[in-house]
Write a protein that holds these residues in place. Structure first.
Motif, PDB file in Angstrom:
ATOM      1  N   SER A   1     -21.289  -0.864  -8.035  1.00 34.32           N
ATOM      2  CA  SER A   1     -22.725  -0.578  -7.893  1.00 34.32           C
ATOM      3  C   SER A   1     -23.318  -1.433  -6.776  1.00 34.32           C
ATOM      4  N   ALA A   2     -22.511  -1.743  -5.783  1.00 30.80           N
ATOM      5  CA  ALA A   2     -22.904  -2.701  -4.736  1.00 30.80           C
ATOM      6  C   ALA A   2     -24.203  -2.308  -4.026  1.00 30.80           C
ATOM      7  N   LYS A   3     -24.335  -1.059  -3.650  1.00 28.35           N
ATOM      8  CA  LYS A   3     -25.517  -0.637  -2.902  1.00 28.35           C
ATOM      9  C   LYS A   3     -26.787  -0.883  -3.710  1.00 28.35           C
ATOM     10  N   ASP A   4     -26.771  -0.505  -4.984  1.00 27.63           N
ATOM     11  CA  ASP A   4     -27.937  -0.727  -5.846  1.00 27.63           C
ATOM     12  C   ASP A   4     -28.204  -2.212  -6.035  1.00 27.63           C
ATOM     13  N   LEU A   5     -27.152  -2.991  -6.239  1.00 31.34           N
ATOM     14  CA  LEU A   5     -27.323  -4.425  -6.471  1.00 31.34           C
ATOM     15  C   LEU A   5     -27.878  -5.151  -5.251  1.00 31.34           C
ATOM     16  N   ILE A   6     -27.520  -4.725  -4.062  1.00 26.52           N
ATOM     17  CA  ILE A   6     -28.071  -5.334  -2.845  1.00 26.52           C
ATOM     18  C   ILE A   6     -29.595  -5.195  -2.858  1.00 26.52           C
ATOM     19  N   SER A   7     -30.080  -4.017  -3.176  1.00 24.05           N
ATOM     20  CA  SER A   7     -31.520  -3.775  -3.221  1.00 24.05           C
ATOM     21  C   SER A   7     -32.191  -4.589  -4.328  1.00 24.05           C
ATOM     22  N   ILE A   8     -31.568  -4.632  -5.501  1.00 25.94           N
ATOM     23  CA  ILE A   8     -32.125  -5.378  -6.638  1.00 25.94           C
ATOM     24  C   ILE A   8     -32.182  -6.871  -6.318  1.00 25.94           C
ATOM     25  N   ILE A   9     -31.102  -7.407  -5.779  1.00 28.89           N
ATOM     26  CA  ILE A   9     -31.063  -8.838  -5.439  1.00 28.89           C
ATOM     27  C   ILE A   9     -32.089  -9.154  -4.359  1.00 28.89           C
ATOM     28  N   ASP A  10     -32.256  -8.265  -3.406  1.00 24.66           N
ATOM     29  CA  ASP A  10     -33.265  -8.472  -2.363  1.00 24.66           C
ATOM     30  C   ASP A  10     -34.660  -8.599  -2.983  1.00 24.66           C
ATOM     31  N   ASP A  11     -34.967  -7.727  -3.934  1.00 29.26           N
ATOM     32  CA  ASP A  11     -36.267  -7.793  -4.622  1.00 29.26           C
ATOM     33  C   ASP A  11     -36.414  -9.100  -5.391  1.00 29.26           C
TER      34      ASP A  11
END
Length: 165
Positions: A77-87
């Protein structure tokens, strides 16, 4: 992305009291996986903006040392996690640990996975191996698994283990 649970206070998956996210979805099917039900990517609840806000609220507590992400297999789920971690990082500056059944060497070969690695501080890598199980190890289940300082490893282009582990 789905998640199986969020622990507000977790002391088993990294140093200090941490907030932990257990993502779902994993195709590795490791023998004696401790979260077998989390292998199904449809298991659990859908991640929403409200879920991110809840995690940020948990992480804002003084007693919480950082965030740990495990699963399932987070890098699926790397793509989703990148966005979540950025937030999360826009509001919280605490350490982020991530667990993976893949090795660091495998992950850096995939551009999306490498980008996720750049967002975290520590990677616990490698599949759990029953033959190498060791209950005396901190924050990992088998001796083949490594606790890697990601920032140092990427800066030095070689694996640097986190001091003390």
């Amino acid at each position: 992305m789905n998640y199986g649970q969020i622990r507000k206070y977790d002391i088993a998956n990294g140093p200090g009291i941490r907030t932990s996210i257990f993502v779902t979805g994993c195709s590795l099917n490791c023998k004696n996986c401790f979260n077998k039900e989390y292998q199904n990517s449809n298991f659990g609840e859908k991640w929403t903006d409200q879920t991110t806000k809840k995690v940020i609220d948990y992480l804002s507590k003084d007693e919480v040392a950082g965030l740990t992400i495990l699963g399932g297999e987070p890098f699926e789920s790397a793509k989703d996690l990148i966005s979540i971690i950025d937030d999360i990082k826009k509001q919280i500056d605490k350490s982020i640990w991530i667990y993976s059944g893949y090795t660091f060497e495998n992950l850096i070969e995939n551009p999306t996975c490498k980008n996720l690695l750049k967002e975290v501080d520590v990677l616990v890598d490698g599949p759990f191996k029953e033959a190498k199980k060791d209950l005396k190890l901190k924050f990992r289940g088998s001796s083949n698994q490594r606790i890697i300082d990601i920032k140092e490893s990427l800066a030095n282009d070689s694996i640097i283990l986190l001091n003390g582990y």
